[in-house]
Design a protein around this motif. Structure first.
Motif, short mmCIF file in Angstrom:
data_model
loop_
_atom_site.label_atom_id
_atom_site.label_comp_id
_atom_site.label_asym_id
_atom_site.label_seq_id
_atom_site.Cartn_x
_atom_site.Cartn_y
_atom_site.Cartn_z
N PRO A 1 -0.17 21.91 -12.53
CA PRO A 1 -0.12 23.32 -12.57
C PRO A 1 0.29 23.96 -10.91
CG PRO A 1 -2.16 22.25 -13.00
CD PRO A 1 -0.99 21.31 -12.80
N THR A 2 -0.06 23.13 -9.99
CA THR A 2 0.45 23.06 -8.59
C THR A 2 2.56 23.35 -8.74
OG1 THR A 2 0.03 21.03 -7.48
CG2 THR A 2 0.89 21.99 -6.75
N ASP B 1 0.90 -1.08 0.20
CA ASP B 1 0.29 0.14 0.07
C ASP B 1 1.17 1.47 0.28
OD1 ASP B 1 -2.38 -1.37 -0.09
OD2 ASP B 1 -2.35 -1.52 2.07
N MET B 2 0.41 2.20 0.12
CA MET B 2 0.78 3.49 -0.68
C MET B 2 1.08 4.16 1.30
SD MET B 2 0.40 7.51 -1.77
CE MET B 2 -0.68 6.77 -3.04
N VAL B 3 2.38 3.85 1.55
CA VAL B 3 2.58 4.10 2.43
C VAL B 3 2.62 5.33 3.55
CG1 VAL B 3 4.81 4.05 4.88
CG2 VAL B 3 4.02 2.06 3.25
N TRP B 4 3.32 6.26 2.53
CA TRP B 4 3.38 8.50 2.24
C TRP B 4 2.07 8.36 1.03
CZ3 TRP B 4 4.59 11.15 6.70
CH2 TRP B 4 4.36 12.37 6.72
N ASP B 5 0.92 9.86 1.87
CA ASP B 5 0.27 10.40 0.93
C ASP B 5 0.39 11.57 0.85
OD1 ASP B 5 -1.04 10.38 3.48
OD2 ASP B 5 -2.85 8.97 2.83
N LYS B 6 1.48 11.85 1.77
CA LYS B 6 0.94 13.18 2.41
C LYS B 6 2.09 13.85 0.69
CE LYS B 6 0.24 12.49 7.11
NZ LYS B 6 1.04 12.92 8.74
N PRO B 7 3.03 15.46 0.75
CA PRO B 7 3.34 15.77 -0.24
C PRO B 7 4.23 15.94 -0.22
CG PRO B 7 1.54 18.06 0.55
CD PRO B 7 1.45 16.59 1.44
N LEU B 8 5.42 15.74 -0.86
CA LEU B 8 6.92 15.34 -0.95
C LEU B 8 7.81 15.75 -2.07
CD1 LEU B 8 8.43 12.78 -2.98
CD2 LEU B 8 6.48 11.48 -2.41
N ILE C 1 8.84 24.28 0.22
CA ILE C 1 8.48 24.36 -1.03
C ILE C 1 7.55 23.26 -0.54
CG2 ILE C 1 8.00 23.03 -3.45
CD1 ILE C 1 11.39 24.81 -3.05
N VAL C 2 7.21 22.64 0.11
CA VAL C 2 6.84 21.47 0.52
C VAL C 2 5.78 21.61 1.42
CG1 VAL C 2 6.58 19.06 2.38
CG2 VAL C 2 8.74 19.25 1.06
N ALA C 3 6.14 23.28 2.67
CA ALA C 3 5.53 23.54 2.96
C ALA C 3 3.76 24.16 2.43
CB ALA C 3 5.97 23.91 4.35
N ASP C 4 4.68 24.59 1.58
CA ASP C 4 3.74 25.39 -0.16
C ASP C 4 2.95 24.42 -0.26
OD1 ASP C 4 5.24 27.98 0.39
OD2 ASP C 4 6.49 27.63 -0.99
N MET C 5 2.73 23.37 -1.02
CA MET C 5 2.52 21.85 -1.61
C MET C 5 1.23 22.25 -0.24
SD MET C 5 5.81 20.14 -3.12
CE MET C 5 4.48 19.07 -3.52
N VAL C 6 1.98 21.19 1.29
CA VAL C 6 1.06 21.63 2.03
C VAL C 6 -0.25 22.45 2.02
CG1 VAL C 6 0.72 20.77 4.61
CG2 VAL C 6 2.44 20.61 3.51
N ASN C 7 -0.36 23.55 2.25
CA ASN C 7 -1.23 25.10 2.17
C ASN C 7 -2.24 24.31 1.13
OD1 ASN C 7 -0.24 25.63 4.44
ND2 ASN C 7 0.99 27.57 3.54
N MET C 8 -1.35 24.27 -0.54
CA MET C 8 -1.78 24.08 -1.42
C MET C 8 -3.42 23.20 -1.18
SD MET C 8 0.45 25.04 -4.53
CE MET C 8 2.03 26.66 -4.08
N LYS C 9 -2.70 21.79 -0.43
CA LYS C 9 -3.59 20.70 -1.02
C LYS C 9 -4.74 20.76 0.58
CE LYS C 9 -3.38 15.76 0.01
NZ LYS C 9 -2.44 15.06 0.43
#
Length: 738
Positions: free
Chosen positions: A619-620, A491-498, A730-738
């Motif tokens: 787009p992100t 299974d996908m172990v990590w599904d958050k931004p990377l 940049i990862v924190a930006d991804m978290v905010n966009m998500k």
């Protein structure tokens, strides 16, 4: 020399990135050595006739070792024949072992021996050229006498040059003269006369002397340092064995066929196994050479040495004994590899080590430490992480930076069915589970300077982020058949931004992973364009290719069997992975990377694989790039990093250096002014000084203060640099966009 060698070479089948030997014999050599050697054995001149009588020199207790008698034996002959059979029949980009290849081998062998062209004269090269057309026949027949003769001439030249230099160290230099020294002599011509080469060495020594003088060392200390350095450099060559010479010559052929094809002698093969598996059976200590001693550089946590509490960094090794009562063997002035081989051994066996403890100094009382060898895991070179709290857009995000130094895997332990064999995928899975529990918002996978490793691990690690089994990379054989390498079922172990952070040194498995994250729309790639290695190698022991099992060790061959392609059909060969957001770099793409190899395979592409992206980050990425640009334009830390990298690159481009003291002093004063400016800016910004610009201290590895070196290394390992911090932003930006 009359040898009888039976070589099975061999039908192969390639599967899952491995190569297997078939029982059918394609070719054999029944008798090696029946035919007469038609080439004249190269006569060696004595030191006196070659360069004029030279004065033998020693430095303190660093005596000149007795030169070993060098000659090829049956194991070297077998290795040469097997390697030439494999590479002409089964390498991906097969090249005939013809006259053109013979010339390439000749040139590569000389380049390996004398890359700066500071030992051989033009007359030596002209003499060697008489056998330039015959390198191929030597490999195919296993007759390696002439390469050994060339090496012995090289060894004589090394002895002559360093003895001459040591005899002149008592003289003073005139630093008021306006003259210069060429730092990079790879493209220079061979010099014609002894007078020219002596003058070349005079300039090299003068530069070494000047570097130490400018760093504040006294004349007496400089002469002591250089005397020990040159004696060590000379003795290292004088101690080379027949195994070393054979390995070097066979590698001159291997690297002429492909940049990533290598022959490993039995000793080198063991070291390669340690590197790829991150485990070794021994005492758990990292050694370095210091003067005539093997010195403990690091003690591996959890290993026998660490548990004993009796061995510390800085201890010097005097002797090694096998078992509880075996005789102690003096290892002072031995080569480091030979000392390591005495200390390593079978798990559960006993070894006794006589040391001079670091705290007592060189004249301190010696002691004997008895240890039982165990399997030691080199955890310091495994994946590890740190959690950062990133302030972003008025919110605090938890971002972990996971450093992955290589794609390691303990192949032997896996083959034995050990449940918890060491692998990068296992280690990262455990880290991700911890990060999920800690409610971390996103991660940066730092693969800078990661040169690759196991293809299987590259696929399996990818599966932790996209699930599996999923096609991760396509591999094509020389015959044109294409197959997919899939991740394990998971299974996908990590599904958050990377994000994946790479640089020019990131290669091979790192490029496979980064490319998969791009193609699946799973992660953003940041940093420099990567190395551009798009080929797959296998490594096999040469004993497997004999008709009958033999007791002797022949070493291993790592050779190219496939070319890999991203699931989108594009090769990473030469072009590498282009990051979604480019960071500043210190690397010169013309000097570093696959494109710098003259015999690199070209870039190609194939049809895409059947795969389904898990997201669309295009787009992100546009928004991330805009936010990144706005942030770094306002960042003093980012501007500082850019300025330091630009300055370092400017210094590295200097190929010719002045030997005038006043000129060099002014240059150093300018560097010191620049260093202080960087330091002041860093202090004002609250940034760590780890990795910042340093003035040259003139020292080489093993000559400095070990305690200071280890402290600085620890700081570097513990530090999160500006590039990694921005990746976390940049990862924190991804978290905010998500």
């Amino acid at each position: 020399m009359k040898f009888k060698v039976l070589v099975a070479a061999l039908a192969f089948i390639a599967a899952s990135g491995c190569v297997y030997a078939d029982s059918e014999t394609i070719s054999k050599v029944d008798q090696l050595g029946q035919a007469q050697v038609t080439q004249p054995v190269l006569a060696r001149q004595s030191a006196e006739s070659a360069t004029g009588k030279t004065e033998s020199a020693t430095s303190g207790s660093l005596k000149k070792p007795q030169k070993q008698a060098l000659s090829p034996d049956i194991e070297h002959a077998k290795a040469a024949i097997i390697v030439s059979n494999i590479l002409t029949r089964f390498e991906y980009d097969k090249k005939p072992l013809d006259t053109a290849m013979s010339h390439a081998i000749f040139d590569e062998y000389l380049k390996m021996l004398d890359p700066s062209k500071m030992f051989f004269l033009q007359s030596d090269i002209e003499k060697f050229s008489a056998v330039k057309d015959q390198m191929n026949d030597m490999l195919l027949s296993g007759r390696l006498e002439i390469p050994f003769d060339i090496f012995e001439i090289y060894r004589d030249r090394v002895e002559q040059r360093f003895d001459h230099v040591l005899s002149t160290l008592k003289d003073d230099f005139d630093f008021s003269v306006d003259e210069s020294f060429e730092l990079d002599r790879k493209k220079s011509k061979w010099v014609e006369t002894n007078e020219e080469i002596n003058d070349l060495w005079r300039k090299r020594v003068k530069n070494d002397y000047l570097r130490l003088k400018l760093a504040g060392s006294t004349d007496q200390k400089i002469k002591e340092t250089l005397s020990k350095r040159y004696v060590n450099n000379r003795n290292q060559i004088l101690r080379m064995s027949s195994e070393d010479v054979s390995e070097m010559f066979i590698n001159a052929y291997a690297s002429s066929t492909d940049p990533h094809t290598n022959y490993y002698s039995p000793t080198s093969a063991k070291n390669f196994d340690v590197q790829i598996s991150l485990s070794v059976e021994g005492i758990g200590a990292v050694l370095q050479k210091r003067d005539e001693y093997g010195q403990i550089r690091e003690v591996v946590p959890g290993g026998p040495a660490a548990k004993s509490g009796q061995i510390q960094p800085g201890d010097r090794i005097v002797a090694v004994g096998q078992g509880a009562k075996g005789p102690m063997e003096d290892v002072v002035d031995w080569r480091l590899d030979d000392i390591v081989n005495k200390i390593r051994g079978k798990r559960g066996s006993t070894v006794r080590i006589e040391i001079i403890p670091a705290e007592g100094g060189i004249d301190g009382k010696q002691k004997v430490v008895t240890l039982v060898r165990q399997k030691v895991t080199l955890e310091d070179q495994a994946a590890k992480y740190k959690i950062l709290e990133v302030d972003n857009d008025g919110q605090t995000r938890k971002v972990a930076v996971i450093t992955i130094p290589s794609f390691y895997e303990d192949f032997d332990a896996r083959a034995r069915g050990e449940e918890n064999f060491k692998s990068v995928t296992r280690d990262v899975r455990a880290i991700l589970e911890e990060l999920n529990k800690a409610k971390v918002d996103g991660i940066v996978l730092d693969m800078r300077n990661n040169g690759g490793g196991s293809l299987t691990e590259a696929a399996n690690l990818s599966g932790l982020f996209i699930g599996g089994p999923s096609p991760i990379v396509q591999v094509r054989t020389a015959e044109g058949s294409v197959s997919n390498v899939r991740s394990m079922k998971t299974d996908m172990v990590w599904d958050k931004p990377l994000a994946v952070l790479v640089n020019r040194i990131s290669a091979s498995a790192s490029e496979i992973f980064a490319g998969a994250m791009q193609d699946y729309g799973r992660g953003v790639v940041l940093g420099d364009p990567t190395w551009g290695k798009g080929s797959v190698q296998t490594i096999r022991g040469l004993n497997e290719f004999l008709r009958r099992p033999q007791d002797e060790e022949l070493g291993s061959l790592k050779w190219t069997i496939q070319k890999f392609f991203r699931v989108n059909g594009s090769s990473t060969q030469v072009k590498g992975i282009v990051p979604d957001i480019i960071f500043p770099t210190v690397f010169d793409a013309k000097e570093m990377g696959e494109s710098s190899y003259e015999n690199a395979m070209p870039w190609t592409e194939i049809d895409p694989a059947s795969y389904k992206p898990v997201g669309d980050l295009k787009p992100t990425i546009v928004n991330l790039a805009r936010l990144h640009k706005d942030r770094v334009n306002e960042s003093g830390s980012w501007k500082l990093m850019q300025d330091e990298l630009d300055y370092a690159r400017k210094l590295s481009e200097q190929k010719v250096i002045s030997l005038n003291y006043q000129t060099r002093l002014e240059e150093r004063e300018n560097m010191e002014t620049q260093r202080k400016d960087f330091e002041a800016r860093r202090k004002e910004l609250g940034e760590s000084d780890v990795g910042g610009f340093r003035l040259d201290d003139g020292l080489q590895a093993g000559e400095g203060n070990l305690k200071e070196e280890l402290a600085n290394e620890k700081k570097r390992k513990d530090n999160i640099d500006i590039a990694a911090k921005e990746a976390a932003n940049i990862v924190a930006d991804m978290v905010n966009m998500k």
